[in-house]
Scaffold this motif. Structure first.
Motif, PDB file in Angstrom:
ATOM      1  N   LEU A 226      33.613 104.050  64.583  1.00  0.00           N
ATOM      2  CA  LEU A 226      32.248 103.631  64.882  1.00  0.00           C
ATOM      3  C   LEU A 226      32.069 103.538  66.387  1.00  0.00           C
ATOM      4  CD1 LEU A 226      29.459 102.527  63.993  1.00  0.00           C
ATOM      5  CD2 LEU A 226      30.488 100.242  63.951  1.00  0.00           C
ATOM      6  N   THR A 227      31.099 104.281  66.906  1.00  0.00           N
ATOM      7  CA  THR A 227      30.793 104.239  68.332  1.00  0.00           C
ATOM      8  C   THR A 227      29.727 103.178  68.556  1.00  0.00           C
ATOM      9  OG1 THR A 227      31.295 106.583  68.478  1.00  0.00           O
ATOM     10  CG2 THR A 227      30.059 105.642  70.304  1.00  0.00           C
ATOM     11  N   VAL A 228      30.023 102.265  69.462  1.00  0.00           N
ATOM     12  CA  VAL A 228      29.081 101.165  69.714  1.00  0.00           C
ATOM     13  C   VAL A 228      28.847 101.002  71.204  1.00  0.00           C
ATOM     14  CG1 VAL A 228      29.616  99.805  67.645  1.00  0.00           C
ATOM     15  CG2 VAL A 228      31.014  99.517  69.697  1.00  0.00           C
ATOM     16  N   ASN A 229      27.753 100.355  71.534  1.00  0.00           N
ATOM     17  CA  ASN A 229      27.500  99.943  72.910  1.00  0.00           C
ATOM     18  C   ASN A 229      28.231  98.639  73.193  1.00  0.00           C
ATOM     19  OD1 ASN A 229      25.799 102.080  73.515  1.00  0.00           O
ATOM     20  ND2 ASN A 229      23.973 100.985  72.800  1.00  0.00           N
ATOM     21  N   LYS A 230      28.314  98.292  74.478  1.00  0.00           N
ATOM     22  CA  LYS A 230      28.899  96.995  74.858  1.00  0.00           C
ATOM     23  C   LYS A 230      27.849  95.932  74.640  1.00  0.00           C
ATOM     24  CE  LYS A 230      32.065  98.411  78.493  1.00  0.00           C
ATOM     25  NZ  LYS A 230      33.231  97.659  78.712  1.00  0.00           N
ATOM     26  N   GLU A 231      27.715  95.528  73.419  1.00  0.00           N
ATOM     27  CA  GLU A 231      26.717  94.535  73.066  1.00  0.00           C
ATOM     28  C   GLU A 231      27.138  93.867  71.773  1.00  0.00           C
ATOM     29  OE1 GLU A 231      22.964  96.276  71.886  1.00  0.00           O
ATOM     30  OE2 GLU A 231      23.968  97.967  70.931  1.00  0.00           O
ATOM     31  N   LYS A 232      26.344  92.919  71.354  1.00  0.00           N
ATOM     32  CA  LYS A 232      26.625  92.294  70.064  1.00  0.00           C
ATOM     33  C   LYS A 232      26.242  93.268  68.954  1.00  0.00           C
ATOM     34  CE  LYS A 232      26.221  87.401  71.129  1.00  0.00           C
ATOM     35  NZ  LYS A 232      25.822  87.420  72.553  1.00  0.00           N
TER      36      LYS A 232
END
Ligand code: C2O
Ligand code: CU
Length: 463
Positions: A226-232
């Motif tokens: 899963l590719t995510v941003n640096k966020e919640k």
């Protein structure tokens, strides 16, 4: 039986009597494939909240270049996400395009029994049914799956399962991540066994305590990442396995917060290092990727350390609102706590020898009656057998309940919220407060689907 066995629950394999403690471990996800996100089901028209859901036969490329025979809703494997608002009057045209009977069960939804899609609600091949209900419960992550008598496990195993998101004014005002597929991610965990032709051979994979597979699929994705941003990021976890329990944690040992149970938000976020979900349980957790050290490889792992979902934290810094301290106003009243136990349920056995109150399911069986709108206290007891017994995930249709106690103790903080399924450990007695807002005959059963199909299911009539 010692504690290590007690925790194995659905990890047991029962091909023969002596093999209960044989653990089938899951292969690590190698993270080659970006996680698939179920599409959001579109309405049939603009004027009403009307949807069409078809149970279909298909072929799915789970492994590169190989077609696996599967079932799906409005597609070849799993189903779309059905997003509903509290207050909606919903009309669903359910169509059976399989070559066998099926039903459409809305797990966790508070509906009248004739809309609930239990085993009495069979839709024959080629037939359809309009199902109508009003969404009266609060925001939650629910799911839908088939429920034909004796065939639930095989149909779910072949791919019939989809998510339902209910939203309400509260869920929309909390400032939680709600960008579907970006920072609000559904995760349907299922373990499967594929034969050497990469087919889901249910009969071959099945053993008496359920199908415990060696291959993990998340949202139908093999080797997901899963590719995510640096966020919640909000992860809506569903244990959609037939029989396996999962204990989720981060490989770095970092904590996360749980914000919701099966049927709604917790009153306040609960910080955890791990969470166990038995089949059909859900939890919403929030992982703060802005706070985690992304120099390391990050992953969601299982209790035994196997890698379930590697994260690729490659995105930019995202908007990261603090999670509010007050999420809900769930309450177990002192009156509810002091009610006497009026219904007793005894779960017993393993393999094919599973019973509820000493009996197997029979469509005529009515174990109890309860008055609509009246809260009663049920005690669920998991009676040990000579082998020690196993965890039974106990589920009740048509409503959400409150846990009063586990062996007389207050439930853990993250179980102080609405539940429709509960892990009952060997020897344990669980008290719940439960009310039905609609009438009719509802199922209650073990959600190890092979146990359900083997008759570990009873019925209550709400009058
Ligand atoms: Cu999730 Cu009776 O079912
Ligand atoms: Cu069971």
């Amino acid at each position: 039986m010692d504690d290590s066995m007690r925790n194995m629950g659905g990890n047991m394999m029962g091909n023969g009597h002596m093999s209960h403690n044989e653990v089938v471990s899951l292969n690590d996800s190698t993270g080659e494939n970006e996680l698939k996100i179920p599409s959001m089901l579109e309405r049939d028209n603009e004027e009403e909240v009307a949807y069409t859901v078809r149970a279909q036969i298909g072929k799915t490329e789970i492994f590169d270049g190989i077609e696996t025979n599967t079932y799906g809703y409005n597609g070849t494997f799993l189903g779309p996400m059905l997003r509903l608002d509290k207050g909606d009057t919903v009309k669903i045209k359910a169509i059976n395009e399989l070559d066998e009977n099926t039903t459409f069960h809305w797990h966790g939804l508070e509906v009248a029994a004739d809309a609930d899609g239990g085993p009495h609600d069979v839709i024959k091949p080629g037939e359809e049914k309009i199902i109508e209900f009003k969404v009266e419960q609060e925001a939650a992550t629910l799911w839908f799956h088939p429920h034909p008598e004796g065939k639930t496990s095989e149909q779910v195993y072949n791919g019939l399962a989809g998510l339902i998101y209910i939203e309400d004014d509260n869920s929309k005002s909390l400032g939680l991540p709600t960008d579907y597929g970006k920072n609000d991610i559904p995760l349907i965990f299922q373990d499967k066994t594929f034969d050497d032709k990469k087919q889901l051979n249910y009969r071959a994979a099945m053993n008496d305590d359920g199908t415990i597979g060696d291959t993990l699929l998340i949202n139908g994705t093999l080797n997901p990442k899963l590719t995510v941003n640096k966020e919640k990021v909000r992860l809506r976890l569903l244990n959609g396995s037939n029989a396996r329990n999962f204990t989720f944690k981060l490989n770095t040992g970092n904590s996360f917060v749980q914000i919701a149970t099966d049927g709604g938000f917790l009153n306040a976020p609960v910080t955890l290092n791990e969470i166990t979900l038995t089949p059909s349980e859900r939890a919403e957790i929030v992982v703060d990727f802005a706070e985690l050290n992304t120099a390391n490889d990050l992953a969601l792992i299982n209790e035994d350390g196997s890698i379930l979902l590697p994260f690729d934290v490659s995105g930019q810094n995202g908007e990261t609102e603090e999670i509010q301290k007050e999420l809900n106003d769930f309450a177990l009243t002192s009156e509810e706590k002091s009610l006497p136990v009026t219904k007793e349920i005894e779960l017993f056995g393993m393999m094919e020898m599973v019973t509820i109150n000493g009996k197997k399911f029979d469509p005529e069986r009515i174990d109890f009656t309860q008055e609509q709108g009246v809260t009663e206290v049920w005690e669920i007891y998991n009676k040990k057998d000579m082998m020690g017994g196993m965890i039974h995930p106990f589920h009740i249709h048509g409503t959400q309940f409150k846990i009063i106690s586990r062996d007389g103790e207050e439930p853990a903080e993250n179980e102080q919220g609405w539940k429709d399924s509960i892990a009952v450990h060997p020897g344990e007695r669980v008290k719940i407060a439960i009310q039905f807002n609609h009438k009719g005959v509802y199922m209650f059963h073990c959600h190890i689907l092979e146990h359900e199909d083997n008759g570990m299911m009873g019925q209550i009539e709400v009058k």
